[in-house]
Design a protein around this motif. Structure first.
Motif, PDB file in Angstrom:
ATOM      1  N   PHE A  96      -9.058   1.403  20.049  1.00 32.32           N
ATOM      2  CA  PHE A  96      -9.483   2.533  19.221  1.00 32.32           C
ATOM      3  C   PHE A  96      -8.278   3.308  18.692  1.00 32.32           C
ATOM      4  CE2 PHE A  96     -10.560   7.092  19.003  1.00 32.32           C
ATOM      5  CZ  PHE A  96     -11.400   7.034  17.906  1.00 32.32           C
ATOM      6  N   ASN A  97      -7.299   3.566  19.537  1.00 30.10           N
ATOM      7  CA  ASN A  97      -6.099   4.290  19.090  1.00 30.10           C
ATOM      8  C   ASN A  97      -5.344   3.515  18.023  1.00 30.10           C
ATOM      9  OD1 ASN A  97      -6.530   6.523  20.713  1.00 30.10           O
ATOM     10  ND2 ASN A  97      -5.374   5.684  22.433  1.00 30.10           N
ATOM     11  N   LYS A  98      -5.264   2.192  18.183  1.00 32.52           N
ATOM     12  CA  LYS A  98      -4.576   1.355  17.192  1.00 32.52           C
ATOM     13  C   LYS A  98      -5.307   1.415  15.849  1.00 32.52           C
ATOM     14  CE  LYS A  98      -3.084  -3.386  16.405  1.00 32.52           C
ATOM     15  NZ  LYS A  98      -3.138  -4.765  16.914  1.00 32.52           N
ATOM     16  N   CYS A  99      -6.629   1.339  15.892  1.00 34.02           N
ATOM     17  CA  CYS A  99      -7.420   1.428  14.662  1.00 34.02           C
ATOM     18  C   CYS A  99      -7.227   2.783  13.989  1.00 34.02           C
ATOM     19  CB  CYS A  99      -8.892   1.188  14.982  1.00 34.02           C
ATOM     20  SG  CYS A  99      -9.976   1.349  13.556  1.00 34.02           S
ATOM     21  N   HIS A 100      -7.212   3.840  14.769  1.00 35.37           N
ATOM     22  CA  HIS A 100      -7.025   5.183  14.214  1.00 35.37           C
ATOM     23  C   HIS A 100      -5.646   5.330  13.568  1.00 35.37           C
ATOM     24  CE1 HIS A 100      -7.430   9.451  13.686  1.00 35.37           C
ATOM     25  NE2 HIS A 100      -6.329   9.653  14.388  1.00 35.37           N
ATOM     26  N   LEU A 101      -4.621   4.809  14.213  1.00 35.99           N
ATOM     27  CA  LEU A 101      -3.274   4.876  13.633  1.00 35.99           C
ATOM     28  C   LEU A 101      -3.179   4.094  12.328  1.00 35.99           C
ATOM     29  CD1 LEU A 101      -1.045   4.584  16.840  1.00 35.99           C
ATOM     30  CD2 LEU A 101      -1.416   6.611  15.400  1.00 35.99           C
ATOM     31  N   GLU A 102      -3.815   2.918  12.275  1.00 37.88           N
ATOM     32  CA  GLU A 102      -3.818   2.123  11.040  1.00 37.88           C
ATOM     33  C   GLU A 102      -4.540   2.867   9.919  1.00 37.88           C
ATOM     34  OE1 GLU A 102      -5.577  -1.606  12.035  1.00 37.88           O
ATOM     35  OE2 GLU A 102      -3.803  -2.302  13.135  1.00 37.88           O
ATOM     36  N   HIS A 103      -5.635   3.533  10.281  1.00 38.25           N
ATOM     37  CA  HIS A 103      -6.398   4.268   9.267  1.00 38.25           C
ATOM     38  C   HIS A 103      -5.595   5.451   8.722  1.00 38.25           C
ATOM     39  CE1 HIS A 103      -9.751   5.987   7.151  1.00 38.25           C
ATOM     40  NE2 HIS A 103      -9.556   7.133   7.784  1.00 38.25           N
ATOM     41  N   THR A 104      -4.944   6.200   9.594  1.00 41.17           N
ATOM     42  CA  THR A 104      -4.151   7.340   9.118  1.00 41.17           C
ATOM     43  C   THR A 104      -2.971   6.877   8.270  1.00 41.17           C
ATOM     44  OG1 THR A 104      -2.964   7.365  11.230  1.00 41.17           O
ATOM     45  CG2 THR A 104      -4.812   8.900  10.980  1.00 41.17           C
ATOM     46  N   ALA A 105      -2.373   5.731   8.641  1.00 42.00           N
ATOM     47  CA  ALA A 105      -1.268   5.202   7.841  1.00 42.00           C
ATOM     48  C   ALA A 105      -1.754   4.772   6.455  1.00 42.00           C
ATOM     49  CB  ALA A 105      -0.620   4.022   8.562  1.00 42.00           C
ATOM     50  N   SER A 106      -2.922   4.134   6.390  1.00 43.17           N
ATOM     51  CA  SER A 106      -3.437   3.708   5.085  1.00 43.17           C
ATOM     52  C   SER A 106      -3.829   4.914   4.235  1.00 43.17           C
ATOM     53  CB  SER A 106      -4.627   2.766   5.263  1.00 43.17           C
ATOM     54  OG  SER A 106      -5.721   3.449   5.813  1.00 43.17           O
ATOM     55  N   LYS A 107      -4.365   5.967   4.858  1.00 42.56           N
ATOM     56  CA  LYS A 107      -4.692   7.178   4.109  1.00 42.56           C
ATOM     57  C   LYS A 107      -3.429   7.851   3.569  1.00 42.56           C
ATOM     58  CE  LYS A 107      -8.238   9.176   3.945  1.00 42.56           C
ATOM     59  NZ  LYS A 107      -9.257   9.244   2.891  1.00 42.56           N
ATOM     60  N   LYS A 108      -2.358   7.861   4.384  1.00 42.87           N
ATOM     61  CA  LYS A 108      -1.102   8.457   3.945  1.00 42.87           C
ATOM     62  C   LYS A 108      -0.509   7.669   2.775  1.00 42.87           C
ATOM     63  CE  LYS A 108       1.787  10.157   6.983  1.00 42.87           C
ATOM     64  NZ  LYS A 108       2.809  10.266   8.042  1.00 42.87           N
ATOM     65  N   LEU A 109      -0.583   6.343   2.853  1.00 42.43           N
ATOM     66  CA  LEU A 109      -0.086   5.488   1.774  1.00 42.43           C
ATOM     67  C   LEU A 109      -0.889   5.700   0.496  1.00 42.43           C
ATOM     68  CD1 LEU A 109       1.881   3.197   0.977  1.00 42.43           C
ATOM     69  CD2 LEU A 109       0.112   1.596   1.717  1.00 42.43           C
ATOM     70  N   ALA A 110      -2.203   5.816   0.610  1.00 47.25           N
ATOM     71  CA  ALA A 110      -3.046   6.049  -0.560  1.00 47.25           C
ATOM     72  C   ALA A 110      -2.744   7.410  -1.182  1.00 47.25           C
ATOM     73  CB  ALA A 110      -4.512   5.966  -0.164  1.00 47.25           C
ATOM     74  N   LYS A 111      -2.474   8.406  -0.350  1.00 42.53           N
ATOM     75  CA  LYS A 111      -2.145   9.735  -0.867  1.00 42.53           C
ATOM     76  C   LYS A 111      -0.804   9.725  -1.592  1.00 42.53           C
ATOM     77  CE  LYS A 111      -2.069  14.565   0.433  1.00 42.53           C
ATOM     78  NZ  LYS A 111      -2.263  15.543   1.493  1.00 42.53           N
ATOM     79  N   GLN A 112       0.167   8.987  -1.049  1.00 44.70           N
ATOM     80  CA  GLN A 112       1.463   8.877  -1.715  1.00 44.70           C
ATOM     81  C   GLN A 112       1.326   8.176  -3.061  1.00 44.70           C
ATOM     82  OE1 GLN A 112       3.918   6.829   1.097  1.00 44.70           O
ATOM     83  NE2 GLN A 112       4.382   8.656   2.297  1.00 44.70           N
ATOM     84  N   LYS A 113       0.504   7.113  -3.127  1.00 43.15           N
ATOM     85  CA  LYS A 113       0.289   6.416  -4.396  1.00 43.15           C
ATOM     86  C   LYS A 113      -0.408   7.323  -5.402  1.00 43.15           C
ATOM     87  CE  LYS A 113       0.125   1.645  -2.866  1.00 43.15           C
ATOM     88  NZ  LYS A 113      -0.693   0.423  -2.773  1.00 43.15           N
ATOM     89  N   GLU A 114      -1.346   8.135  -4.925  1.00 44.38           N
ATOM     90  CA  GLU A 114      -2.052   9.034  -5.820  1.00 44.38           C
ATOM     91  C   GLU A 114      -1.116  10.103  -6.362  1.00 44.38           C
ATOM     92  OE1 GLU A 114      -5.650  12.303  -5.676  1.00 44.38           O
ATOM     93  OE2 GLU A 114      -5.548  10.767  -4.118  1.00 44.38           O
ATOM     94  N   GLU A 115      -0.246  10.633  -5.502  1.00 45.11           N
ATOM     95  CA  GLU A 115       0.687  11.667  -5.948  1.00 45.11           C
ATOM     96  C   GLU A 115       1.742  11.110  -6.888  1.00 45.11           C
ATOM     97  OE1 GLU A 115       2.181  13.323  -2.331  1.00 45.11           O
ATOM     98  OE2 GLU A 115       0.397  14.563  -2.002  1.00 45.11           O
ATOM     99  N   SER A 116       2.111   9.846  -6.722  1.00 45.02           N
ATOM    100  CA  SER A 116       3.111   9.250  -7.607  1.00 45.02           C
ATOM    101  C   SER A 116       2.528   8.892  -8.964  1.00 45.02           C
ATOM    102  CB  SER A 116       3.709   7.993  -6.961  1.00 45.02           C
ATOM    103  OG  SER A 116       2.746   6.952  -6.919  1.00 45.02           O
TER     104      SER A 116
END
Length: 130
Positions: A79-99
């Motif tokens: 569960f912790n691994k899945c949560h970390l992957e999800h937060t990383a993908s959300k952060k990456l999507a936010k960076q792409k949106e801001e760029s």
């Protein structure tokens, strides 16, 4: 009794309409048939559900073992691994949106309103007033 009368469920005294005698309904244009040059961002926020399966497995294990974390360490780690992957993908999507990068291909259905407005600004519609 004719087969057409049975199929069209018409009384025998009237002639049934054949497939070549279709009544045409005239089209009335209520709104213009063209895209707007922008979309609204009202429905941007949605329920962000992630790792639901892993969480259910973890809680089932905890319930079976009287909520002792030691016996469910594998499920908690998953569960912790899945949560970390999800937060990383959300952060990456936010960076792409801001760029301002517009994602095409497999994720093109998940464009934000800002990205859609950028695309529509590149290809504006000719809005002629009639």
């Amino acid at each position: 009794m004719h087969i057409t009368e049975i199929l069209f469920k018409r009384p025998r005294c009237r002639l049934p309409l054949g497939p070549h005698e279709i009544k045409v309904t005239p089209f009335k244009e209520l709104l213009p048939l063209r895209l707007q040059n922008s979309v609204s961002s009202k429905s941007e926020k949605g329920a962000d559900v992630s790792c639901l399966q892993e969480m259910a497995v973890m809680f089932a294990c905890m319930k079976n073992n009287d909520f002792k974390e030691v016996k469910c360490s594998q499920e908690i780690e998953t569960f912790n691994k899945c949560h970390l992957e999800h937060t990383a993908s959300k952060k990456l999507a936010k960076q792409k949106e801001e760029s301002g990068e517009i994602v095409t291909g497999t994720n093109s259905r998940n464009l934000t309103s800002k990205q859609l407005n950028q695309l529509l600004a590149k290809y504006p519609q000719f809005n002629e007033k009639l």
